[in-house]
Design an enzyme around this catalytic site. Structure first.
Site, PDB file in Angstrom:
ATOM      1  CE1 TYR A  25      20.408  57.879   2.856  1.00  0.00           C
ATOM      2  CE2 TYR A  25      21.507  60.007   1.989  1.00  0.00           C
ATOM      3  CZ  TYR A  25      21.204  58.932   2.950  1.00  0.00           C
ATOM      4  OH  TYR A  25      21.969  59.032   4.056  1.00  0.00           O
ATOM      5  CG  LEU A  81      18.578  63.484   8.432  1.00  0.00           C
ATOM      6  CD1 LEU A  81      18.551  64.222   7.179  1.00  0.00           C
ATOM      7  CD2 LEU A  81      18.880  61.918   8.136  1.00  0.00           C
ATOM      8  CD  GLU A  98      22.976  63.963  12.450  1.00  0.00           C
ATOM      9  OE1 GLU A  98      21.960  63.292  12.448  1.00  0.00           O
ATOM     10  OE2 GLU A  98      23.573  64.744  11.575  1.00  0.00           O
ATOM     11  NE  ARG A 137      14.624  62.031   6.569  1.00  0.00           N
ATOM     12  CZ  ARG A 137      15.187  60.984   7.091  1.00  0.00           C
ATOM     13  NH1 ARG A 137      15.526  61.356   8.487  1.00  0.00           N
ATOM     14  NH2 ARG A 137      15.251  59.689   6.829  1.00  0.00           N
ATOM     15  NE  ARG A 158      32.867  67.845 -12.835  1.00  0.00           N
ATOM     16  CZ  ARG A 158      33.491  69.002 -12.349  1.00  0.00           C
ATOM     17  NH1 ARG A 158      33.955  70.004 -13.052  1.00  0.00           N
ATOM     18  NH2 ARG A 158      33.786  68.955 -10.833  1.00  0.00           N
TER      19      ARG A 158
END
Length: 288
Positions: A33, A206, A181, A52, A101
């Site tokens: 995302y 990140l 972070e 990114r 699945r």
């Protein structure tokens, strides 16, 4: 939340937006995302966010269903359809829905692409005036934190621990006692020697888009910036601390684990960097 979402090529009311229960993003968090800020009806630093996003997709070997130029057009359309002046645009791409699945990559699945807009008061945020409190928690995440994956359970638990502790953010700490972070932000400290410190980019963190922009601004302001690990003990003794993220820009951190940082109020450097970032973002938005 705004009214119109994007789902696999269609703009629809958000309460009608649906994806399959067999989507791998739902079953396995097999997706990535991005979140970009909107100021003055314009996306801020969006090229960095799309770069990114492209890297995250590549690292997980998920096919991008829309060219990057097309994604920017979708974002712009969401801003227009939702009349968004200030807030966020959220994008999510998963490996898609399969017939069954199974853990292995399905050959027949087509990626799922969803996006929505969200109104938020970013520039005049009250937290910018008061600062925020942070709580340290163990970093329980997987080893590839450089990928902006939708697998965010460790961050959810960290954020909830912070909220239950009367704080607004959690600073995650590795097994050696160094801050990695925030649960949804990059962590910075300003040492007593006026050196700005943030963790070096690696698979442990990140690579923040706002982080990078703020570093450039800090260096223009004559600040020395060091990319290195810093301990919780060093953070306790810092002159100032702050966090950066697309949704919060730059926010002062005024206490950590109940201990005041510096004077216990937003510091001059944190305020200056927030001011300069907003100036840069506002000018970038108005120039388009």
């Amino acid at each position: 939340m705004s009214d119109i979402a994007y789902v696999n090529g269609a703009y629809i009311p958000i309460d009608e937006a649906r994806v399959s229960i067999l989507d791998r993003g739902f079953l396995f968090a097999d997706g990535v995302y991005e979140v970009a800020a909107v100021i003055g009806g314009r996306l801020i630093d969006n090229d960095s966010h799309l770069s990114r996003l492209e890297r995250s997709l590549r690292e997980l070997r998920i096919e991008n269903p829309v060219p990057m130029t097309g994604i920017a057009e979708i974002e712009a359309e969401l801003i227009a359809k939702n009349g968004l002046s200030e807030g966020l645009v959220y994008l999510q791409i998963t490996r898609g829905a399969a017939a069954e699945r199974e853990f292995g990559f399905p050959a027949e699945a087509a990626p799922t692409f969803v996006a929505f807009a969200q109104k938020k008061n970013i520039i005049a945020s009250p937290a910018a005036e008061t600062g925020v409190k942070a709580l340290t928690v163990p970093d329980l995440r997987w080893a590839r934190r450089d990928i902006k994956s939708t697998a965010l359970l460790a961050q959810v638990l960290a954020k909830q621990a912070a909220l239950e502790g009367g704080c607004q953010e959690a600073w995650m700490v590795d097994q050696d006692g160094f801050v990695t972070e925030g649960s949804s932000s990059t962590a910075f400290i300003l040492t007593r020697e006026d050196v700005l410190v943030t963790r070096l980019n690696s698979s442990a963190v990140l690579p923040g888009c706002t982080r990078r922009a703020v570093q450039v601004i800090a260096e223009r302001e004559g600040l020395t910036v060091e990319e290195r690990s810093f301990s919780v003990a060093e953070a306790y003794e810092a002159k100032e601390a702050f966090l950066t993220s697309a949704s919060n820009l730059v926010l002062p951190v005024v206490s950590l684990d109940g201990r005041p940082i510096g004077s216990g109020a937003p510091g001059d450097t944190s305020r200056l960097l927030r001011k300069r970032y907003i100036e840069w973002a506002t000018n970038a938005a108005s120039a388009r």
